[in-house]
Write a protein that holds these residues in place. Structure first.
Motif, mmCIF file in Angstrom:
data_model
loop_
_atom_site.group_PDB
_atom_site.id
_atom_site.type_symbol
_atom_site.label_atom_id
_atom_site.label_comp_id
_atom_site.label_asym_id
_atom_site.label_seq_id
_atom_site.Cartn_x
_atom_site.Cartn_y
_atom_site.Cartn_z
ATOM 1 N N GLY A 159 0.807 -1.207 0.000
ATOM 2 C CA GLY A 159 0.000 0.000 0.000
ATOM 3 C C GLY A 159 0.844 1.262 0.000
ATOM 4 N N ARG A 160 1.916 1.253 0.779
ATOM 5 C CA ARG A 160 2.808 2.415 0.831
ATOM 6 C C ARG A 160 3.489 2.630 -0.518
ATOM 7 N NH1 ARG A 160 7.887 2.309 4.878
ATOM 8 N NH2 ARG A 160 8.487 0.689 3.377
ATOM 9 N N ALA A 161 3.951 1.542 -1.149
ATOM 10 C CA ALA A 161 4.598 1.664 -2.459
ATOM 11 C C ALA A 161 3.615 2.170 -3.508
ATOM 12 C CB ALA A 161 5.183 0.320 -2.883
ATOM 13 N N GLN A 162 2.384 1.655 -3.476
ATOM 14 C CA GLN A 162 1.380 2.121 -4.429
ATOM 15 C C GLN A 162 1.128 3.617 -4.261
ATOM 16 O OE1 GLN A 162 -1.820 -0.603 -3.423
ATOM 17 N NE2 GLN A 162 -1.533 -1.739 -5.330
ATOM 18 N N ALA A 163 1.020 4.067 -3.016
ATOM 19 C CA ALA A 163 0.780 5.488 -2.777
ATOM 20 C C ALA A 163 1.953 6.328 -3.265
ATOM 21 C CB ALA A 163 0.538 5.726 -1.286
ATOM 22 N N PHE A 164 3.179 5.845 -3.046
ATOM 23 C CA PHE A 164 4.365 6.584 -3.477
ATOM 24 C C PHE A 164 4.357 6.786 -4.991
ATOM 25 C CE2 PHE A 164 8.658 6.541 -5.224
ATOM 26 C CZ PHE A 164 9.254 7.592 -4.544
ATOM 27 N N TYR A 165 4.174 5.707 -5.737
ATOM 28 C CA TYR A 165 4.239 5.821 -7.197
ATOM 29 C C TYR A 165 2.992 6.495 -7.774
ATOM 30 C CZ TYR A 165 8.554 3.242 -7.084
ATOM 31 O OH TYR A 165 9.856 2.877 -6.839
ATOM 32 N N LEU B 125 -1.370 3.188 -16.485
ATOM 33 C CA LEU B 125 -1.346 4.567 -16.957
ATOM 34 C C LEU B 125 -2.440 4.680 -18.005
ATOM 35 C CD1 LEU B 125 0.395 7.197 -16.634
ATOM 36 C CD2 LEU B 125 1.627 6.444 -18.681
ATOM 37 N N ASP B 126 -3.500 5.400 -17.673
ATOM 38 C CA ASP B 126 -4.660 5.480 -18.565
ATOM 39 C C ASP B 126 -5.147 4.085 -18.961
ATOM 40 O OD1 ASP B 126 -4.599 8.284 -18.541
ATOM 41 O OD2 ASP B 126 -3.125 8.322 -20.160
ATOM 42 N N GLY B 127 -5.109 3.156 -18.002
ATOM 43 C CA GLY B 127 -5.590 1.798 -18.227
ATOM 44 C C GLY B 127 -4.601 0.866 -18.888
ATOM 45 N N ARG B 128 -3.413 1.355 -19.234
ATOM 46 C CA ARG B 128 -2.401 0.528 -19.901
ATOM 47 C C ARG B 128 -1.318 0.119 -18.907
ATOM 48 N NH1 ARG B 128 -0.397 4.807 -23.737
ATOM 49 N NH2 ARG B 128 -1.052 6.040 -21.939
ATOM 50 N N THR B 129 -0.824 -1.105 -19.020
ATOM 51 C CA THR B 129 0.154 -1.629 -18.073
ATOM 52 C C THR B 129 1.504 -0.940 -18.251
ATOM 53 O OG1 THR B 129 0.635 -3.419 -19.641
ATOM 54 C CG2 THR B 129 -0.931 -3.885 -17.876
ATOM 55 N N VAL B 130 2.133 -0.588 -17.112
ATOM 56 C CA VAL B 130 3.455 0.032 -17.167
ATOM 57 C C VAL B 130 4.471 -0.645 -16.258
ATOM 58 C CG1 VAL B 130 2.715 2.312 -17.932
ATOM 59 C CG2 VAL B 130 2.701 1.788 -15.494
ATOM 60 N N ALA B 131 4.021 -1.368 -15.228
ATOM 61 C CA ALA B 131 4.947 -1.999 -14.281
ATOM 62 C C ALA B 131 4.154 -2.912 -13.361
ATOM 63 C CB ALA B 131 5.687 -0.939 -13.459
ATOM 64 N N GLY B 132 4.869 -3.704 -12.578
ATOM 65 C CA GLY B 132 4.233 -4.586 -11.613
ATOM 66 C C GLY B 132 4.716 -4.312 -10.204
ATOM 67 N N LEU B 133 3.830 -4.492 -9.223
ATOM 68 C CA LEU B 133 4.168 -4.358 -7.807
ATOM 69 C C LEU B 133 3.604 -5.557 -7.055
ATOM 70 C CD1 LEU B 133 3.244 -0.615 -7.081
ATOM 71 C CD2 LEU B 133 5.545 -1.542 -7.352
ATOM 72 N N SER B 134 4.337 -6.006 -6.051
ATOM 73 C CA SER B 134 3.834 -7.105 -5.223
ATOM 74 C C SER B 134 4.390 -6.985 -3.826
ATOM 75 C CB SER B 134 4.225 -8.464 -5.822
ATOM 76 O OG SER B 134 5.604 -8.709 -5.629
ATOM 77 N N PRO B 135 3.711 -7.582 -2.844
ATOM 78 C CA PRO B 135 4.316 -7.668 -1.511
ATOM 79 C C PRO B 135 5.553 -8.561 -1.578
ATOM 80 C CG PRO B 135 1.961 -8.226 -1.476
ATOM 81 C CD PRO B 135 2.393 -8.212 -2.904
ATOM 82 N N THR B 136 6.441 -8.386 -0.613
ATOM 83 C CA THR B 136 7.617 -9.249 -0.538
ATOM 84 C C THR B 136 7.188 -10.683 -0.289
ATOM 85 O OG1 THR B 136 9.000 -7.448 0.280
ATOM 86 C CG2 THR B 136 9.761 -9.691 0.718
ATOM 87 N N MET B 137 7.749 -11.606 -1.077
ATOM 88 C CA MET B 137 7.395 -13.009 -0.938
ATOM 89 C C MET B 137 7.913 -13.575 0.374
ATOM 90 S SD MET B 137 8.269 -14.212 -4.846
ATOM 91 C CE MET B 137 8.065 -15.950 -4.442
ATOM 92 N N GLU B 138 7.159 -14.530 0.940
ATOM 93 C CA GLU B 138 7.579 -15.176 2.175
ATOM 94 C C GLU B 138 8.950 -15.830 1.972
ATOM 95 O OE1 GLU B 138 5.968 -18.529 5.380
ATOM 96 O OE2 GLU B 138 4.699 -17.889 3.700
#
Length: 261
Positions: A24-30, A53-66
């Motif tokens: 959530g913090r990373a999403q808010a930052f970007y 970006l305007d509905g088009r994919t630009v990057a991926g984000l995920s929580p840190t894997m266990e």
């Protein structure tokens, strides 16, 4: 707008993603810095989501894997392939070490992760439903990816063997750097260069630059959003750039290319 809907040519940087300690913090930052919105986080894929970006994919984000809590937070760069098994075999033959062998990611595509023979990690992506960057080379999207390593000659040989890169040398004796073009490409797809000799603790790695309309304004947004600035804005031959870091100290660049590029 620069919209791309087809799979990218083999060897082209086609995707970047980041594991965040706090999604959530990373999403808010970007969102604040680059204006991204997000697809729904998918629990069946480890909470992964696409930045849009305007509905088009630009990057991926995920929580840190266990089990990867101690792993460094970095933007990972993926190179396109139409045959991940074949390119994976070439990479290992050329001296790469597998991190993740090729695996299917549902209906979206197949991925693998490797460390090249100079110590830099990179991914491969074979597209199915997810073709990679849907937007590229416009504000909010990736505009450039390159590899900086302490042995650029070895890196050039490695990626030429795996993906058939050809090179245009634009560096000098103090800072080696070459643009690479993929087979059949009409323009450079990225670069390979030497590590900054003044950065004594720098490690080999692929890096990503996101395009912005105003680098100085973007740097202010980075600071306001809780990030930091590793190198203040500067002008160079191809535009204006700054080196910054996000909420997990992940380093990236913000860049405004020259208008005639």
């Amino acid at each position: 707008m620069t919209t791309h809907t087809e799979p990218w040519p083999a060897g082209t940087p086609c995707w970047v993603d980041l594991m965040a300690s706090d999604l959530g913090r990373a999403q808010a930052f970007y969102r604040d810095v680059l204006g991204w919105t997000y697809s729904e986080s998918q629990p069946e894929y480890g909470g992964y989501c696409n930045a849009l970006l305007d509905g088009r994919t630009v990057a991926g984000l995920s929580p840190t894997m266990e089990g990867m809590e101690s792993a460094p937070h970095v933007w990972s760069v993926y190179l396109a392939t139409e045959d991940i098994s074949a390119h994976a075999a070439r990479a290992v033959e050329a001296g790469a070490t597998p991190v993740y062998e090729p695996m299917e990611v549902g209906p979206f595509g197949s991925m693998g992760m490797y460390v090249d023979r100079t110590g830099a990690a990179f991914g491969m992506w074979q597209a199915h439903e997810h073709t990679g960057f849907g937007a590229y080379g416009e504000p909010g999207a990736v505009t450039w990816c390159d590899l900086m390593t302490d042995d650029p000659a070895a890196a050039q040989g490695f990626y030429a063997a795996v993906f058939g890169y050809t090179y245009q040398d634009i560096g000098d004796e103090n800072m080696p750097y070459a643009l690479f073009t993929v087979p059949g490409g009409q323009m450079p797809a990225g670069g390979i260069g030497g590590l900054d000799p003044q950065a004594g603790d720098a490690q080999p790695g692929w890096s990503v630059a996101f395009q912005v309309e105003d680098v100085d304004a973007a740097v202010r947004r980075v600071r306001e959003a809780g990030g930091s600035v590793d190198r203040e804005p500067f002008d160079f031959e191809y535009g204006r750039m700054a080196v910054v870091a996000g909420s997990d100290r992940e380093v990236f660049m913000v860049m405004t290319p020259k208008e005639d590029m």
